[in-house]
Motif scaffolding. Sequence first.
Motif, short mmCIF file in Angstrom:
data_model
loop_
_atom_site.label_atom_id
_atom_site.label_comp_id
_atom_site.label_asym_id
_atom_site.label_seq_id
_atom_site.Cartn_x
_atom_site.Cartn_y
_atom_site.Cartn_z
N TYR A 196 36.34 37.96 29.09
CA TYR A 196 36.37 37.99 27.62
C TYR A 196 37.74 37.59 27.09
O TYR A 196 37.85 36.93 26.07
CB TYR A 196 36.06 39.41 27.12
N ARG A 197 38.79 38.07 27.75
CA ARG A 197 40.13 37.90 27.17
C ARG A 197 41.01 36.97 28.00
O ARG A 197 42.20 36.88 27.78
CB ARG A 197 40.81 39.27 27.02
N LEU A 198 40.40 36.28 28.96
CA LEU A 198 41.11 35.34 29.83
C LEU A 198 42.37 35.97 30.42
O LEU A 198 43.50 35.61 30.07
CB LEU A 198 41.44 34.04 29.09
N LEU A 199 42.15 36.90 31.30
CA LEU A 199 43.25 37.53 32.00
C LEU A 199 43.43 36.82 33.35
O LEU A 199 42.49 36.27 33.90
CB LEU A 199 42.96 39.01 32.23
N GLY A 200 44.63 36.85 33.86
CA GLY A 200 44.91 36.26 35.16
C GLY A 200 45.85 37.15 35.94
O GLY A 200 46.26 38.21 35.47
N ALA A 201 46.19 36.71 37.13
CA ALA A 201 47.13 37.47 37.96
C ALA A 201 48.39 36.65 38.11
O ALA A 201 48.35 35.44 38.37
CB ALA A 201 46.51 37.76 39.32
N LYS A 202 49.53 37.30 37.94
CA LYS A 202 50.81 36.62 38.12
C LYS A 202 51.60 37.32 39.22
O LYS A 202 51.75 38.54 39.22
CB LYS A 202 51.61 36.63 36.83
N CYS A 203 52.08 36.51 40.17
CA CYS A 203 52.83 37.06 41.29
C CYS A 203 54.26 37.35 40.85
O CYS A 203 54.95 36.49 40.31
CB CYS A 203 52.82 36.05 42.44
N ARG A 204 54.69 38.58 41.07
CA ARG A 204 56.08 38.93 40.73
C ARG A 204 57.05 38.32 41.74
O ARG A 204 58.24 38.21 41.47
CB ARG A 204 56.26 40.45 40.69
N GLY A 205 56.53 37.92 42.90
CA GLY A 205 57.38 37.32 43.90
C GLY A 205 57.67 35.86 43.59
O GLY A 205 58.79 35.49 43.26
N CYS A 206 56.62 35.02 43.63
CA CYS A 206 56.85 33.57 43.49
C CYS A 206 56.48 33.04 42.12
O CYS A 206 56.70 31.87 41.83
CB CYS A 206 56.08 32.81 44.57
N GLY A 207 55.89 33.89 41.28
CA GLY A 207 55.61 33.46 39.92
C GLY A 207 54.30 32.73 39.74
O GLY A 207 53.95 32.34 38.63
N ARG A 208 53.55 32.54 40.82
CA ARG A 208 52.30 31.79 40.69
C ARG A 208 51.27 32.57 39.87
O ARG A 208 51.15 33.78 39.99
CB ARG A 208 51.73 31.49 42.08
N VAL A 209 50.55 31.85 39.03
CA VAL A 209 49.52 32.45 38.19
C VAL A 209 48.16 31.96 38.67
O VAL A 209 47.98 30.75 38.89
CB VAL A 209 49.73 32.06 36.71
N VAL A 210 47.23 32.87 38.85
CA VAL A 210 45.88 32.48 39.25
C VAL A 210 44.84 33.19 38.41
O VAL A 210 45.07 34.27 37.88
CB VAL A 210 45.59 32.78 40.75
N VAL A 211 43.68 32.54 38.28
CA VAL A 211 42.52 33.11 37.62
C VAL A 211 41.36 32.91 38.59
O VAL A 211 41.26 31.81 39.15
CB VAL A 211 42.18 32.36 36.31
N PRO A 212 40.47 33.84 38.81
CA PRO A 212 40.51 35.19 38.29
C PRO A 212 41.56 36.06 39.00
O PRO A 212 42.23 35.61 39.93
CB PRO A 212 39.09 35.70 38.58
N ILE A 213 41.62 37.31 38.53
CA ILE A 213 42.58 38.25 39.07
C ILE A 213 42.26 38.52 40.54
O ILE A 213 41.11 38.71 40.91
CB ILE A 213 42.53 39.58 38.28
#
Lengths: 347, 391, 139
Positions: free
Chosen positions: C16-33
């Motif tokens: 619904y709200r387009l959430l993703g996961a962001k790595c605190r290590g390397c900064g990569r963002v992926v969808v889905p979580i």
Amino acid sequence: MKTVAPVGLVGYGAYVPRYRLAASEVAAVWQGGRDHLPVREKSVPGPDEDAVTMAVEAALNAVSRAQVDPAELGAVYVGSESHPYAVKPSSTMVAEAIGAGPSVLAASFEFACKAGTEALQAALGLVGAGMVPYALAIGSDTAQGRPSDELEYTAGAGAAALIVGPAEGALAVVEGSRSYVTDTPDFFRRAGQKYPRHGGRFTGEPGYFGHVLPAAEALLADLGHGPEDYAAVILHQPNAKFPAKAAADLGFRPEQWEIGLLVGQIGNAYAGSSLIGLTAVLDQAGPGDRILLVSFGSGAGSDAFSLVVTDKVSARQGLAPKTMDYVKRRRPIDYALYARYRGKLAV
Amino acid sequence: MVTSRQDCRTVYVVGVGQVPVGEHWDKSLRDLAVAALRAAVADGGGEAPGALMLGNMLGSTLSEQQHLGALIADWAGFRGIEAASVESACSSGAAALRQGYLAVKSGEHRLVAVLGAEKMTDSVNGLATAGLAMAADAESEAAIGLSFPAINALLMRRYMHEYGPEREDFAAFAMSSHANAVGNPNAMFRKAVSQKACLLAPTIADPVTLMDSAPMADGAAALILADAETAARLGRTGVRIAGSAVATDSLALQDRNELLYLEAVAASTERALAAANRSREDVDFFEVHDAFTIMSILSLEAAGYAPRGEGFRLAQEGVVVRGGRLPICTMGGLKARGHPVGATGVYQAVEAALQLRGAAGDCQVEGARVGLIQNIGGSGATVVTHVLEAE
Amino acid sequence: MALQLPRDWRLQAQRYRLLGAKCRGCGRVVVPIRPVCPGCGSDDVETIKLSGRGEVYSYTVMYKVPDSFERSVPYVVALVRLEEGALISAQITDVEPEEVVVGLPVEVVFRQWRQYGADGHIVYGYKFRPVMPGMAATQ
């Protein structure tokens, strides 16, 4: 009616789907006359749209303008006659999609074309009583007309959302409101039926005019205002004729009502109808402008509101797409595609 | 040959069997499986295998049948043996081959049957399409309405955007596979196709057309694997598995490191060739997983047979066609032999064994000694590569 | 048709709200979580709300579609490169297939994904559309 604490609109937003069906398309299929068509064209929702998806976009536009965290909303009210579920609240879906709640009052309203303003009345009361800081009221509809019925020329789609909050942060302060209802069977849809029935000309005098005029007159009397005090007036717009005649009967001039009269371009968006007109007016309003809004819902009743625009309006108008951006974003379709998109083909 | 535990056992292909790929309206999944398995057992000297590794993808969806290992062992007359089914989408067949290979290589079994079986025509209401979409990520790809051809279309569109191949370049791959299938009595389409037919083919998921994609089909193929001692006793030491490797990548395209570089193809090719102590240049033919023309191109590039963005030229330039430097899909490939998904990897191995035996008939690649076969699950998430060699 | 109510409910928030996961290590963002970063393997990932803006990276037009997706046939599915760098597969709505090109700027909208028949539930989630003319800002 007046709230205890002063309240107003802190945000507003509209949504109109992009497809348009020209009234001449309906006339061509049903051998209707080409003269005196009630609107030029109407908006048609896409196959992946419904009252909830439209409500969400209007609500997100309102949130953008209000600059309020959706988590601060104390209520999410959705008024519609085309809720996608008969049983399952549209309001919880909208709340989830915009990031409101779970600690939020969510309710769906139904009162034909005035379900949206009914939600607004409830929101005013909740905020005015100090129970919640902000309340979201939405009118959203994907209205259906029976094929060949005169309603098929006008039954359109669209949504508008208003966020009610304390007057000090408002872009328009609500001076007062009125509701006026009677049991008048001018238009209805029985449970389980896909299309509504209506009373033809009975929807006019006893229905529309019999409620819009007294509601407006009572509010003007409450406030001691006359038509000359208003920059704009928006009345429910089932066609182009009714609101123009009612506004004239109330003593308004065309330049006061034309700015909020969109029915010729988008049709009758039912619960969204007068509210979308209000958003179009707010898009162009300046500080000090006074606005009269009167809805009408069959069954029947009217809600009337008087607003005064504040100096906060100009900074917020550009924070979301304007209503006319949606109105101008149009893709004409023919009756065949319309019939498919609206589920009028037996598959 | 086997001198000590440290010495890896050599794994031989001692028997092959297959049923013609096609629409077998009158045969069930088990009918096809039993026929192929018994043919392979007969070809391998008639001895009962000690285990059965079975590759299948859609049995549960289309035939409402799981638990195929025991079922087929029983129906084929081998009740009691070890049996299991292996699933990794379209690479299920080669994954079963890998398990059979490991079973022999480890010394646990001396004679193992590997079977790939798929029955795709039992359901007529689009269920097969939905089943194939299960090779993709259910929550981020299938859920939004992506089909498997559409996923390949996303690859193909981006490839066209970046490297500018023409439709004729893709057509050349389909034409080559069809030309090769003419001589294969077990192929589904034993008919050459013209460039015009390819260019006029109807679109499935733009830009993927019918001629870019392999057909759904029924089929079953089987191999009998044996260790050196058993193969020698059976007098069938002509073909051995010199290398075997599996590599994986993300199911969803959106999660790839580079959309147009199939990392699992690169890794598993590298490992399989290294295990066989072979270089790319030693390979005489390459059974490519040509489920879609774009997959052939991306596979050739990732396997190191063309620089990135250049693989599309290999068919038009005659490199990968019959008589070229590296013939691919020598018996029709997935495109023309047909693609009974979970069976495909075993068909590839059967065909490679026939080539190395010199028994590929009209499809024979002259002097073939080293064959590379590659079976891909999904759009590159599981890649199983084997090197087969003639002794 | 089987109603996968728990599954669709479980994924609602991110769809619904387009959430993703962001790595605190390397900064990569992926969808889905997902719980582990596919880039560097770190499990130090946080849930973020994505901007919903991006551009078409690749696309296809689907004519033959899975069951329960027939309402919108033909429809466009794209890989969208989000501002945050992640790729996401999504339908492009409010568009004619011939209007879609690689590089088209798009923005997220909330739409119906599928209906499980007339009496089943409706699945909603993110889609993208060409950026609205006049769109000055979103939240």
